[in-house]
Write a protein that holds these residues in place. Structure first.
Motif, PDB file in Angstrom:
ATOM      1  N   ALA A 160       6.178   3.654   0.069  1.00  0.00           N
ATOM      2  CA  ALA A 160       4.970   2.513   0.368  1.00  0.00           C
ATOM      3  C   ALA A 160       5.435   1.566   1.495  1.00  0.00           C
ATOM      4  CB  ALA A 160       5.014   1.716  -0.959  1.00  0.00           C
ATOM      5  N   ILE A 161       4.429   0.801   1.949  1.00  0.00           N
ATOM      6  CA  ILE A 161       4.609  -0.518   2.862  1.00  0.00           C
ATOM      7  C   ILE A 161       4.570  -1.743   1.863  1.00  0.00           C
ATOM      8  CG2 ILE A 161       2.486   0.153   3.692  1.00  0.00           C
ATOM      9  CD1 ILE A 161       3.491  -1.184   6.325  1.00  0.00           C
ATOM     10  N   GLU A 178       3.198  -1.200  12.241  1.00  0.00           N
ATOM     11  CA  GLU A 178       2.548  -1.608  11.341  1.00  0.00           C
ATOM     12  C   GLU A 178       2.914  -3.069  10.601  1.00  0.00           C
ATOM     13  OE1 GLU A 178      -0.767  -1.648  10.839  1.00  0.00           O
ATOM     14  OE2 GLU A 178      -0.969  -2.506   8.830  1.00  0.00           O
ATOM     15  N   SER A 179       4.124  -2.751  10.250  1.00  0.00           N
ATOM     16  CA  SER A 179       4.977  -4.065   9.638  1.00  0.00           C
ATOM     17  C   SER A 179       5.120  -5.133  10.321  1.00  0.00           C
ATOM     18  CB  SER A 179       6.202  -3.438   9.027  1.00  0.00           C
ATOM     19  OG  SER A 179       6.212  -2.512   8.209  1.00  0.00           O
ATOM     20  N   LYS A 180       5.503  -4.874  11.733  1.00  0.00           N
ATOM     21  CA  LYS A 180       5.361  -6.094  12.432  1.00  0.00           C
ATOM     22  C   LYS A 180       4.191  -6.757  12.662  1.00  0.00           C
ATOM     23  CE  LYS A 180       9.454  -5.921  12.707  1.00  0.00           C
ATOM     24  NZ  LYS A 180      10.032  -6.647  11.506  1.00  0.00           N
ATOM     25  N   GLU A 230       0.697  -1.122   0.060  1.00  0.00           N
ATOM     26  CA  GLU A 230       0.067   0.082  -0.141  1.00  0.00           C
ATOM     27  C   GLU A 230       0.877   1.287   0.104  1.00  0.00           C
ATOM     28  OE1 GLU A 230      -2.414   1.978  -0.761  1.00  0.00           O
ATOM     29  OE2 GLU A 230      -3.983   1.234   0.515  1.00  0.00           O
ATOM     30  N   TYR A 231       0.525   2.290  -0.518  1.00  0.00           N
ATOM     31  CA  TYR A 231       1.074   3.325  -0.539  1.00  0.00           C
ATOM     32  C   TYR A 231       0.954   4.158   0.623  1.00  0.00           C
ATOM     33  CZ  TYR A 231       1.242   3.770  -5.611  1.00  0.00           C
ATOM     34  OH  TYR A 231       1.072   3.549  -6.958  1.00  0.00           O
ATOM     35  N   ILE A 232       2.111   4.708   1.348  1.00  0.00           N
ATOM     36  CA  ILE A 232       1.944   5.416   2.394  1.00  0.00           C
ATOM     37  C   ILE A 232       1.442   6.987   2.284  1.00  0.00           C
ATOM     38  CG2 ILE A 232       3.644   6.700   4.205  1.00  0.00           C
ATOM     39  CD1 ILE A 232       5.194   4.166   4.231  1.00  0.00           C
ATOM     40  N   GLY A 233       0.530   7.115   3.084  1.00  0.00           N
ATOM     41  CA  GLY A 233      -0.170   8.307   3.071  1.00  0.00           C
ATOM     42  C   GLY A 233      -1.664   8.218   2.476  1.00  0.00           C
ATOM     43  N   LEU A 234      -1.834   7.261   1.796  1.00  0.00           N
ATOM     44  CA  LEU A 234      -3.224   7.236   1.015  1.00  0.00           C
ATOM     45  C   LEU A 234      -4.254   6.354   2.038  1.00  0.00           C
ATOM     46  CD1 LEU A 234      -2.735   6.723  -2.648  1.00  0.00           C
ATOM     47  CD2 LEU A 234      -2.441   8.866  -1.333  1.00  0.00           C
ATOM     48  N   PRO A 294      -2.034  -3.689   4.162  1.00  0.00           N
ATOM     49  CA  PRO A 294      -1.261  -2.821   4.795  1.00  0.00           C
ATOM     50  C   PRO A 294      -1.721  -1.585   5.125  1.00  0.00           C
ATOM     51  CG  PRO A 294       0.346  -3.878   3.512  1.00  0.00           C
ATOM     52  CD  PRO A 294      -1.139  -4.329   2.965  1.00  0.00           C
ATOM     53  N   ASP A 295      -1.533  -0.745   6.343  1.00  0.00           N
ATOM     54  CA  ASP A 295      -2.235   0.405   6.535  1.00  0.00           C
ATOM     55  C   ASP A 295      -1.390   1.579   6.200  1.00  0.00           C
ATOM     56  OD1 ASP A 295      -3.574   2.717   7.200  1.00  0.00           O
ATOM     57  OD2 ASP A 295      -3.838   2.135   9.313  1.00  0.00           O
ATOM     58  N   GLY A 296      -1.461   2.193   5.119  1.00  0.00           N
ATOM     59  CA  GLY A 296      -0.667   3.275   4.681  1.00  0.00           C
ATOM     60  C   GLY A 296      -0.735   4.456   5.684  1.00  0.00           C
ATOM     61  N   THR A 297      -1.703   4.440   6.250  1.00  0.00           N
ATOM     62  CA  THR A 297      -1.636   5.940   7.216  1.00  0.00           C
ATOM     63  C   THR A 297      -1.365   5.628   8.638  1.00  0.00           C
ATOM     64  OG1 THR A 297      -4.103   5.168   7.913  1.00  0.00           O
ATOM     65  CG2 THR A 297      -3.830   6.588   5.901  1.00  0.00           C
TER      66      THR A 297
END
Ligand code: F6R
Length: 246
Positions: A179-180, A112-114, A68-72, A102-105
Motif C-alpha cells: 500500500a501507499i 507519488e509519495s513526495k 490506498e492499496y498499490i495496484g488497485l 494517494p494513487d496506488g497505480t
C-alpha cells in the motif's frame, strides 16, 4: 490526550461526526485527513445526513486520505478511492478537485509519495485527521516496525492486516500485499487528531496505544505525544483500559 468512551458504535459515530461538523462550521475551508475501513462508515453516514438535512457545506473543504492499496485503480470496488466516493464524496457537495487520495497505480510510488506530501503542505497542512486503528495498532498503513516512517511511503502490509482486510475481498489471496500510506510525521503534524475504535477486537490495540510505551512496534502509541489527540471508543474497545482512564 482526551478519551471519550461511548456506549456503542452509533454513539461513537455521532460524537465523531459532531467534531468534524464543528470543525467545518468554525473553518469552512478546513483540510481534513480521512480514513477508510469499517470504523468511520457511520460517521460518514452521519455527516451526509447533516449535509442533507441542515446543509453542512463541504464546498470549501479539502480532504486527504491516509492510504490506498498499490495496484488497485480508482474504479476497483476494493480500492479506497471507490470506498470514499461511494460512502461519502458522492453524497456531499465537496469539489472533486479538493479530494486527494494517494494513487496506488502510480508507476513511480516514490515520486507519488513526495508529490502527496508536497500537496498536503501546499494546502497548509491538515486541520483535523480522522484515524481508525488496526488490531496490530497500525494507523494509516503504518505497520509495526523497528522505526517510524515519517512521510508518505510504500508499505508492505502485515499478514495480520491482510487477513483482517480479507473480509472485503473474495479471498485472502486477492488482498494487495503493498500500500501507499501517509507517514507518522504527516499524522503528527495534523493540528488535531481523532482516533475512533469500536469492538472488542480493538481493545488490545487501544490499550497499547494509550498505556504502552511509545514505540514504532505499536504505531498508534505515538499519539500519546500529540498536542491535541482525542480517542473516541465504544465500551468494548475501551475494555482493557485501567479504571483511571475511563
Ligand atoms: C484505513 C486505515 C486503517 C484502518 C484500520 C482499521 O484508511 O488507515 O488504518 O483505519 O485498518 O480498519 P477498520 O476500521 O476496518 O477496522
Amino acid at each position: 490526550m482526551r478519551i471519550l468512551i461511548t456506549t456503542n458504535y452509533e454513539e461513537m459515530s455521532i460524537e465523531a461526526a459532531k467534531i468534524v461538523a464543528g470543525q467545518i462550521y468554525l473553518k469552512p475551508a478546513s483540510v481534513l485527513g480521512l480514513a477508510t475501513g469499517s470504523t468511520p462508515l457511520k460517521m460518514y453516514e452521519n455527516l451526509i445526513a447533516v449535509h442533507k438535512t441542515i446543509g453542512l457545506d463541504f464546498s470549501q473543504v479539502t480532504t486527504f486520505n491516509l492510504d490506498e492499496y498499490i495496484g488497485l485503480s480508482a474504479d476497483n470496488p476494493q480500492s479506497y478511492h471507490y470506498f470514499m466516493y461511494e460512502n461519502f464524496f458522492k453524497q456531499i457537495n465537496i469539489r472533486r478537485e479538493n479530494i486527494f487520495i494517494p494513487d496506488g497505480t502510480a508507476e513511480d510510488i516514490f515520486a507519488e509519495s513526495k508529490n502527496y506530501d508536497a500537496l498536503i503542505e501546499s494546502k497548509g497542512g491538515i486541520d483535523l485527521q480522522i484515524l481508525g486503528i488496526g488490531q496490530n495498532a497500525h494507523i494509516g498503513f503504518n505497520e509495526p516496525d523497528i522505526k517510524f516512517e515519517a512521510t508518505t511511503h510504500k508499505v508492505k502490509l502485515d499478514d495480520e492486516t491482510i487477513s483482517a482486510n480479507s473480509r472485503f475481498f473474495k479471498n485472502v489471496d486477492e488482498v494487495p500485499k503493498f500500500a501507499i500510506s501517509m507517514g507518522i510525521k504527516n499524522i503528527m503534524l495534523a493540528r488535531r487528531v481523532v482516533l475512533l475504535a469500536n469492538g472488542k477486537n480493538k481493545a488490545a490495540a487501544v490499550y497499547k496505544a494509550l498505556c504502552g510505551s511509545v514505540t514504532p512496534e505499536a504505531p498508534a502509541s505515538i499519539l500519546q505525544l500529540h498536542q491535541d489527540a482525542t480517542f473516541i471508543l465504544d465500551k468494548e474497545a475501551a475494555a482493557d483500559l485501567p479504571q483511571d482512564l475511563k
